[in-house]
Design a protein around this motif. Structure first.
Motif, PDB file in Angstrom:
ATOM      1  N   SER A   1      23.217  22.489  30.121  1.00  0.00           N
ATOM      2  CA  SER A   1      24.499  23.202  30.156  1.00  0.00           C
ATOM      3  C   SER A   1      24.681  23.982  31.444  1.00  0.00           C
ATOM      4  O   SER A   1      25.803  24.228  31.888  1.00  0.00           O
ATOM      5  CB  SER A   1      24.627  24.154  28.946  1.00  0.00           C
TER       6      SER A   1
ATOM      7  N   HIS B   1      31.858  23.235  33.704  1.00  0.00           N
ATOM      8  CA  HIS B   1      31.507  21.877  34.133  1.00  0.00           C
ATOM      9  C   HIS B   1      32.541  21.298  35.099  1.00  0.00           C
ATOM     10  O   HIS B   1      32.431  20.143  35.495  1.00  0.00           O
ATOM     11  CB  HIS B   1      31.359  20.949  32.931  1.00  0.00           C
TER      12      HIS B   1
ATOM     13  N   THR C   1      30.560  26.199  28.667  1.00  0.00           N
ATOM     14  CA  THR C   1      29.758  25.000  28.899  1.00  0.00           C
ATOM     15  C   THR C   1      29.396  24.343  27.572  1.00  0.00           C
ATOM     16  O   THR C   1      29.696  24.862  26.488  1.00  0.00           O
ATOM     17  CB  THR C   1      28.466  25.345  29.662  1.00  0.00           C
TER      18      THR C   1
END
Length: 288
Positions: A39, A214, A240
């Motif tokens: 993550s 992201h 995330t």
């Protein structure tokens, strides 16, 4: 590095992919905290490549920037990034958990590029504050990043640190929260709810931005605005996904720590490659 220069999302995506490969390979022969590490990859890759002045050549320079990984169990993501930057020899990643090296489940200052050891959660915000205060007293321009886990925010020391950061107007300090919604094997909102998280940080005196952790464009836009407000500590809440890049383990509470067999590692690498190809195809279709 100036965050407004050399921004190349395609290159960042390629680097993040390589880092995820490293993480998967470190999740055997003793395992690692693969879900949380995956993550944090895009955050760490962006910061080192487009925001922080940290290179293999300036680790001993007092004018460099600093990154403290307070959620130390994400260190495979940091190891992988340091390897891709040439700060850590890539072949050393094979020594993960070996008694012949210092590469294990948490950061160790014997590894080049690691600023401070961590493991017990909640401690590094205070360390980062000390460094940020020293920089202010010296009249320096160094940036100080401290990456926190969302579950880590249950530690009272994190909020005490925010009070101090606000009191001393540490606008050279950025707390980055890897908001993957999980604490160990349970969702944060099912254990000790954190939301409304942005409002809480703002109430403690921080200038806050919340973004998709992201999305490199979102990361670039947010960090290019640093400092967010003169005289206020900065906070980036990065939403995330735990296990990002591997659909078979994404957002699974039972996949926070994994010790896979060699065959399972091979399958996960194939899954990563397949998912990466699918994402690239989808992005190309959207562009067209």
């Amino acid at each position: 590095m100036d965050s407004t220069q050399n921004y190349n999302p395609e290159q960042l995506t390629a680097t993040a992919f390589k880092v995820r490969e490293h993480i998967i390979r470190m999740s055997t022969d003793g395992g690692c905290f693969i879900g949380a590490s995956l993550s944090a990859v895009d955050l760490i890759v962006y910061l080192y490549n487009n925001f922080l002045n940290i290179t293999a050549d300036n680790l001993d320079d007092e004018n460099r920037d600093y990154l403290f990984l307070s959620k130390g169990h994400d260190v495979p993501a940091l190891y992988g990034t340091l390897a891709e930057l040439g700060i850590l020899e890539t072949e050393r990643l094979q020594n993960h958990l070996s008694i012949n090296d210092h590469i294990y489940w948490h950061p160790n200052t014997k590894i080049p590029g690691i600023e401070f050891h961590s493991g017990s959660l909640g401690h590094l915000p205070s360390v980062a504050i000390g460094v940020a205060m020293d920089i202010k007293l010296r009249g320096g321009n160094n940036k100080v990043i401290c990456i926190l886990g969302d579950g880590e925010l249950n530690e009272g020391t994190c909020w005490e640190a925010m009070l101090v950061a606000n009191a001393y107007k540490l606008d050279n300090l950025i707390f980055v929260v890897d908001r993957n919604q999980f604490q160990a094997n349970i969702r944060t909102e099912e254990l000790i709810p954190l939301e409304p998280l942005a409002d809480k940080f703002a109430a403690f005196g921080a200038a806050v931005k919340r973004i998709d952790g992201h999305n490199f464009d979102a990361l670039h836009e947010a960090f290019s605005a640093y400092p967010f407000h003169p005289g206020k500590p900065n906070v980036v809440i990065a939403d995330t996904m735990r296990g990002k890049g591997l659909p078979s383990i994404q957002e699974r509470a039972d996949r926070w720590f994994c010790n896979f067999s060699g065959d399972e590692i091979d399958q996960l690498l194939l899954e990563l490659h397949g998912n990466h190809t699918t994402q690239l195809t989808s992005e190309t279709l959207i562009v067209r």
